[in-house]
Design an enzyme around this catalytic site. Sequence first.
Site, PDB file in Angstrom:
ATOM      1  CG  HIS A   1      -2.079  -1.044   0.928  1.00  0.00           C
ATOM      2  ND1 HIS A   1      -3.418  -0.716   0.861  1.00  0.00           N
ATOM      3  CD2 HIS A   1      -2.023  -2.382   0.696  1.00  0.00           C
ATOM      4  CE1 HIS A   1      -4.125  -1.803   0.612  1.00  0.00           C
ATOM      5  NE2 HIS A   1      -3.300  -2.835   0.516  1.00  0.00           N
TER       6      HIS A   1
ATOM      7  CB  SER B   1      -0.155 -17.829   0.544  1.00  0.00           C
ATOM      8  OG  SER B   1       0.286 -18.808   1.432  1.00  0.00           O
TER       9      SER B   1
HETATM   10  C1  HEM Z   1      -4.973  -6.582  -6.933  1.00  0.00           C
HETATM   11  C2  HEM Z   1      -4.254  -6.282  -5.912  1.00  0.00           C
HETATM   12  C3  HEM Z   1      -4.708  -6.463  -4.496  1.00  0.00           C
HETATM   13  C4  HEM Z   1      -5.942  -6.306  -3.953  1.00  0.00           C
HETATM   14  C5  HEM Z   1      -7.215  -5.877  -4.626  1.00  0.00           C
HETATM   15  C6  HEM Z   1      -5.830  -6.637  -2.542  1.00  0.00           C
HETATM   16  C7  HEM Z   1      -6.848  -6.585  -1.636  1.00  0.00           C
HETATM   17  C8  HEM Z   1      -6.768  -6.964  -0.316  1.00  0.00           C
HETATM   18  C9  HEM Z   1      -7.819  -6.884   0.640  1.00  0.00           C
HETATM   19  C10 HEM Z   1      -9.198  -6.335   0.361  1.00  0.00           C
HETATM   20  C11 HEM Z   1      -7.355  -7.367   1.791  1.00  0.00           C
HETATM   21  C12 HEM Z   1      -8.121  -7.497   3.119  1.00  0.00           C
HETATM   22  C13 HEM Z   1      -7.854  -6.281   4.000  1.00  0.00           C
HETATM   23  C14 HEM Z   1      -8.661  -6.353   5.276  1.00  0.00           C
HETATM   24  O1  HEM Z   1      -9.887  -6.387   5.183  1.00  0.00           O
HETATM   25  O2  HEM Z   1      -8.063  -6.401   6.371  1.00  0.00           O
HETATM   26  C15 HEM Z   1      -6.004  -7.773   1.590  1.00  0.00           C
HETATM   27  C16 HEM Z   1      -5.205  -8.331   2.551  1.00  0.00           C
HETATM   28  C17 HEM Z   1      -3.876  -8.555   2.385  1.00  0.00           C
HETATM   29  N1  HEM Z   1      -3.132  -8.234   1.277  1.00  0.00           N
HETATM   30 FE1  HEM Z   1      -3.824  -7.692  -0.513  1.00  0.00          FE
HETATM   31  N2  HEM Z   1      -4.535  -6.989  -2.288  1.00  0.00           N
HETATM   32  C18 HEM Z   1      -3.813  -6.898  -3.445  1.00  0.00           C
HETATM   33  C19 HEM Z   1      -2.468  -7.112  -3.602  1.00  0.00           C
HETATM   34  C20 HEM Z   1      -1.617  -7.375  -2.557  1.00  0.00           C
HETATM   35  C21 HEM Z   1      -0.191  -7.364  -2.655  1.00  0.00           C
HETATM   36  C22 HEM Z   1       0.586  -7.062  -3.934  1.00  0.00           C
HETATM   37  C23 HEM Z   1       0.301  -7.660  -1.420  1.00  0.00           C
HETATM   38  C24 HEM Z   1       1.711  -7.781  -0.929  1.00  0.00           C
HETATM   39  C25 HEM Z   1       2.750  -7.733  -1.667  1.00  0.00           C
HETATM   40  C26 HEM Z   1      -0.829  -7.887  -0.561  1.00  0.00           C
HETATM   41  C27 HEM Z   1      -0.750  -8.325   0.730  1.00  0.00           C
HETATM   42  C28 HEM Z   1      -1.837  -8.548   1.542  1.00  0.00           C
HETATM   43  C29 HEM Z   1      -1.739  -9.142   2.862  1.00  0.00           C
HETATM   44  C30 HEM Z   1      -0.492  -9.712   3.528  1.00  0.00           C
HETATM   45  C31 HEM Z   1      -3.022  -9.113   3.397  1.00  0.00           C
HETATM   46  C32 HEM Z   1      -3.459  -9.640   4.760  1.00  0.00           C
HETATM   47  C33 HEM Z   1      -3.402  -8.587   5.835  1.00  0.00           C
HETATM   48  C34 HEM Z   1      -3.847  -9.186   7.170  1.00  0.00           C
HETATM   49  O3  HEM Z   1      -3.947 -10.396   7.287  1.00  0.00           O
HETATM   50  O4  HEM Z   1      -4.090  -8.380   8.087  1.00  0.00           O
HETATM   51  N3  HEM Z   1      -1.968  -7.688  -1.281  1.00  0.00           N
HETATM   52  N4  HEM Z   1      -5.653  -7.502   0.297  1.00  0.00           N
END
Ligand code: HEM
Length: 370
Positions: A70, A196
Site C-alpha cells: 500500500h 497465502s
Molecule cells: C490486486 C491487488 C490487491 C488487492 C485488490 C488486494 C486486496 C486486499 C484486501 C481487500 C485485503 C483485506 C484487507 C482487510 O480487510 O483487512 C487484503 C489483505 C492482504 N493483502 Fe492484498 N490486495 C492486493 C495485492 C496485494 C499485494 C501485492 C500484497 C503484498 C505484496 C498484498 C498483501 C496482503 C496481505 C499480507 C493481506 C493480509 C493482511 C492481514 O492479514 O491483516 N496484497 N488484500
Amino acid sequence: MVFKLSVGLLALATLASAANFKRVACPDGVHTATNAACCVFHELADVLQTQKFDNQCAEDAHEALRLTFHDAIGFSFMAGPSQGTGADGSIMLFEDTELLDGANNGVDDAIDNLRPLLQQFPISAGDLIQFAGAVAVSNCPGAPRLQFMAGRPNATHPAALGLVPKPEDPVDKIFARMEDAGFSPTELVSLLASHSIARSDTLIDNRQAVPFDSTPFVFDTQVFLEILLKGNESLPAASGEAPAQVPNPLAAQGAMRLQSDFAIAHDPQTACFWQFMVNNPNAVAGGFHDAMAKLAVVGQDTSKMIDCSEAVPIPVPAVNKPATFPAGTGPELLQLSCNSPFPSLATDPGKATTIPECVDGDTNLNDCPS
Ligand code: HEM
C-alpha cells in the site's frame, strides 16, 4: 510454458558478492555488517522480531507485508511524481491523507505498530516499511528471504488517492493500475502469493481475521489451488463489502474469497500462470522474491541505495507439504480457465474443519481468541 526462476542464481550471486566485502563491527557490539550503513537494520530486525512480530507469521506480520504494497503502489508513471513517489513511507508520514482512500482500510494497524520505531532508529519511513515487511515474511514457513535495499528518502507529499487497487475493481482496471506502476499481470500473480498469508479484518461485518485460504500462517501454494475451486453458491455471501467478495468453497470453514483474486485467476492473461503456481512452491517463492524486490523500490533511485539484505533473517524452514484439496472439497470442484494439465493432488482426509484462528504456540494474545 517455461517460467524461469532466478532465486537460486540470486542467492549464489549474493553469497559471492558478500565474500568480497570485509565485515565491519557494528556499534551495538553484537552484529557485524558488510556495510556500516546496514548495522541499524541488524538491530532493527531483532526488535521487530521480539517486540512486534513475536517471531510469528501471524496478524502483525501479515499486516506489515500488506503495508509494503500500500505504500509502494502510490506511484504512477503516467501521472508523474507529484501523485506519489512509490515506496517512500508516505502512507506513514501522510497517514491522515492516504487513509481517506477506502482501499487502505485496515493498514492503520501496521502503521500504529511500526511508527514508534522511527523514534528509536535513524531510518526513513520507507525503509522501515519495506524492511519490516521483509522481516515479517521470514517468519512464514516456505517464504523466500526477501531482498532489502536501504536508502529511501522520506516522502515529501502524500500519494494521490485512488492508486491502490480495490478487491471489487474489474480485472482490466487492476492490470492497468499495476502496469502504470511497472508491473505485468504475471508479476501481479507472483505478488499475490502474499494472499497465502492473509486475512481480512474489514470486509465482513462483525468478523475479523477472515482467511483467504485454509493455511493463513504458511507461505504455500494452497491459495492458488483453493481460488480455482467452485464457490459454494448456496451459502449466502457474508454481509459486509459484498462487491469485494465472490462465493468460495470454504465459507463454512470460515474463509472468504476476493473478487479480484478470483478474476485474476481466470483472466486469459494470467490463468495459465496462476494454475502453474499450484503445487509449485519454487515458482511461487521465486516469483514472489523477484516481484517483491521490484515492489520494494518502486519510484526509488536504486543506484543510491545499499544492499542490506543480509539483515533480513533467514526464513523459517518450509513445511514441505504438497498442495492438497481441503477436506470436503476435491478435484470435482476445479474450475479451470487454462488448458494445461492440472497436477494430481490428494484430498485431506476427514471432515471439513474450521480454519484455525491463530498459530500454534502464538504468544500474542491479540492473534488468539482467549
Ligand atoms: C490486486 C491487488 C490487491 C488487492 C485488490 C488486494 C486486496 C486486499 C484486501 C481487500 C485485503 C483485506 C484487507 C482487510 O480487510 O483487512 C487484503 C489483505 C492482504 N493483502 Fe492484498 N490486495 C492486493 C495485492 C496485494 C499485494 C501485492 C500484497 C503484498 C505484496 C498484498 C498483501 C496482503 C496481505 C499480507 C493481506 C493480509 C493482511 C492481514 O492479514 O491483516 N496484497 N488484500
